[in-house]
Scaffold this motif. Structure first.
Motif, PDB file in Angstrom:
ATOM      1  N   ASN A  62       0.439  -1.352  -0.180  1.00 36.25           N
ATOM      2  CA  ASN A  62       0.114   0.237  -0.295  1.00 36.25           C
ATOM      3  C   ASN A  62       1.225   1.539  -0.207  1.00 36.25           C
ATOM      4  O   ASN A  62       0.604   2.103  -1.011  1.00 36.25           O
ATOM      5  N   ASP A  65       1.978   2.188  -3.623  1.00 42.67           N
ATOM      6  CA  ASP A  65       0.965   2.158  -4.126  1.00 42.67           C
ATOM      7  C   ASP A  65       1.043   3.581  -3.899  1.00 42.67           C
ATOM      8  O   ASP A  65       0.668   4.917  -5.030  1.00 42.67           O
ATOM      9  N   LEU A  66       1.299   3.874  -3.253  1.00 42.78           N
ATOM     10  CA  LEU A  66       1.076   5.329  -2.286  1.00 42.78           C
ATOM     11  C   LEU A  66       1.791   6.625  -3.043  1.00 42.78           C
ATOM     12  O   LEU A  66       1.230   7.343  -3.607  1.00 42.78           O
ATOM     13  N   ALA A  68       3.472   5.773  -5.499  1.00 45.71           N
ATOM     14  CA  ALA A  68       2.943   5.920  -7.285  1.00 45.71           C
ATOM     15  C   ALA A  68       2.563   6.134  -7.708  1.00 45.71           C
ATOM     16  O   ALA A  68       1.485   6.918  -8.434  1.00 45.71           O
ATOM     17  N   GLY A  69       1.280   7.255  -6.556  1.00 41.12           N
ATOM     18  CA  GLY A  69       0.565   8.806  -6.612  1.00 41.12           C
ATOM     19  C   GLY A  69      -1.136   7.568  -6.398  1.00 41.12           C
ATOM     20  O   GLY A  69      -2.288   8.741  -6.674  1.00 41.12           O
ATOM     21  N   LYS A  70      -1.179   6.554  -5.850  1.00 46.55           N
ATOM     22  CA  LYS A  70      -2.907   6.322  -5.622  1.00 46.55           C
ATOM     23  C   LYS A  70      -3.536   6.310  -4.655  1.00 46.55           C
ATOM     24  O   LYS A  70      -2.471   7.080  -3.554  1.00 46.55           O
ATOM     25  N   GLU A  71      -4.371   5.854  -4.342  1.00 47.26           N
ATOM     26  CA  GLU A  71      -5.203   6.796  -2.924  1.00 47.26           C
ATOM     27  C   GLU A  71      -4.890   5.801  -1.737  1.00 47.26           C
ATOM     28  O   GLU A  71      -4.578   4.636  -2.263  1.00 47.26           O
ATOM     29  N   SER A  72      -4.993   6.587  -0.953  1.00 49.08           N
ATOM     30  CA  SER A  72      -4.539   5.731   0.305  1.00 49.08           C
ATOM     31  C   SER A  72      -6.320   5.326   1.061  1.00 49.08           C
ATOM     32  O   SER A  72      -6.927   7.154   1.775  1.00 49.08           O
ATOM     33  N   ARG A  73      -6.828   4.695   1.949  1.00 47.89           N
ATOM     34  CA  ARG A  73      -8.085   4.877   2.980  1.00 47.89           C
ATOM     35  C   ARG A  73      -7.634   4.644   3.964  1.00 47.89           C
ATOM     36  O   ARG A  73      -8.296   4.498   5.847  1.00 47.89           O
ATOM     37  N   LYS A  83       3.087   9.881   3.754  1.00 45.61           N
ATOM     38  CA  LYS A  83       2.876  10.958   1.891  1.00 45.61           C
ATOM     39  C   LYS A  83       4.070  12.296   3.191  1.00 45.61           C
ATOM     40  O   LYS A  83       5.556  11.952   2.144  1.00 45.61           O
TER      41      LYS A  83
END
Length: 396
Positions: A62, A65-66, A68-73, A83
């Protein structure tokens, strides 16, 4: 070779924590050479681990992925720290080092209330918590702040409860599901005597073990579904409530309800001798003992249901303080008189516990004990799949 390396470094860490605890017993200051040594050794040893646990690897993926610019919950504080680190191109391992630092710092904050027990309490608390902390990274990042707040509340000084409340609220911004833990920690402070006698505690433990059925948890499915509608933070649990409430261990259900006979003997000794130690160790020790009893009584359920385990384990860690009190007041100071035959048998049981912690890695999968320098060719995804496969095989 990997397992041997792990055992050597693990034992070296515990020994240095013991030596640091001896120094801290006489002058407890976290930023003293002894305190800094304890923090450095734990942070380095645990912060440089690799791939230990399903959650560890899942969060690592995760994190990438973050980056790489993806969203996280993720919950707010855990997300913003991630971040911040990503902005400085700090990899996941940097976050692991930070979380390891926070847990040992929080542990030292807690143990200032148990200064006389520190030589034993510090390594034992670490030993009893290590596998859960290595895996459930976000949960124990938040719990570290609960421990810091708890250290103020146990201390009993003015505004201690306020500090506990503030730190606990902040902890929930890492993992909102932590909320019930500080509530229970506070309620236990209101209890001025042990919850039960040793006989009743042991009786309850076996009654729960033999009577509990995971199907009982299905009664809470609707409640979990409501929570998922109220807050998106609970959506993952609500979407598969039956899975989490009746098992959750890789979808295969938990392990046997009762631990093996050796662990039962160890727990029995802690319940009996810990109860007797309360009379000489005082109210702070009573508090640790009562928390241990909560963890103990939830333990049979926690072995079946992962979600219960997440809440039970933080209380179960306090058996490290309970055992430290037994060692200090019964074996070292001999403040409590125990018949030689019981003393000898208990000592043999406790020594066997240490042997089991050393032997467990030898019987396990070597890849469960990696450091970052052992990680060549092993991605977080492959490690996650490896853990998933091994857990399913163990439970068959």
């Amino acid at each position: 070779m990997i397992v041997f390396q792990y055992i050597v470094l693990f034992l070296a860490m515990l020994f240095i924590l013991y030596l640091s605890g001896r120094k801290l017993r006489y002058k407890y200051k976290i930023l003293s050479p002894a305190g800094i040594t304890a923090i450095f050794v734990y942070t380095l040893n645990e912060g440089l681990r690799y791939g230990r646990g399903m959650d560890y690897n899942l969060y690592a993926m995760n994190y990438e992925d973050l980056a790489a610019g993806k969203e996280s919950r993720w919950d707010m504080s855990f997300l913003y720290i991630a971040k911040f680190l990503i902005n400085f191109d700090i990899p996941w391992q940097g976050y692991v080092l930070l979380m390891s630092f926070m847990f040992i710092f929080a542990t030292l904050c807690l143990l200032r209330n148990y200064q006389e027990l520190c030589p034993w309490a510090l390594p034992l608390f670490v030993m009893f918590s290590i596998h859960e902390v290595e895996n459930m990274v976000r949960w124990y990042m938040g719990f570290s702040f609960v421990l810091i707040g708890l250290s103020f509340m146990i201390d009993g000084k003015k505004k201690g409860l306020i500090y506990f409340l503030l730190y606990s609220i902040f902890a929930c911004t890492f993992h909102v599901a932590l909320a019930p833990v500080p509530i229970i920690l506070y309620l236990v402070t209101l209890k001025k005597t042990p919850f039960f006698s040793p006989f009743i505690t042991i009786l309850l433990f076996f009654a729960i073990s033999f009577s509990f059925q995971s199907k009982f948890m299905l009664k809470f499915v609707e409640f979990a579904n409501v929570l998922s509608l109220v807050s998106e933070r609970f959506e993952n649990y609500g979407n598969d409530a039956e899975f989490w409430l009746t098992g959750g261990f890789a979808g295969e259900g938990g392990f046997s309800v009762l631990p093996d006979i050796q662990e039962l003997l160890i727990l029995g000794c802690m319940v009996i001798w810990g109860y007797r130690t309360i009379s000489v160790a005082g109210k702070k020790y009573l508090y640790a003992y009562n928390l241990f009893i909560i963890g103990l009584l939830l333990h049979p359920i926690a072995r079946q249901i992962e979600l219960v385990g997440r809440f039970a384990q933080p209380f179960y860690f306090f058996r490290g303080i309970v055992l430290a009190g037994i060692i200090y007041y019964i074996y070292q100071k001999k403040t409590l008189v125990v018949k030689p035959v019981f003393l000898t048998l208990s000592l043999l049981i406790f020594l066997n516990m240490g042997r089991r912690y050393i032997a467990a890695p030898i019987k396990s999968v070597p890849d469960h004990y990696l450091y970052i320098w052992d990680s060549d060719g092993k991605s977080y995804e492959s490690m996650y799949e490896s853990w998933l496969f091994d857990i399913k095989n163990i439970q068959k």
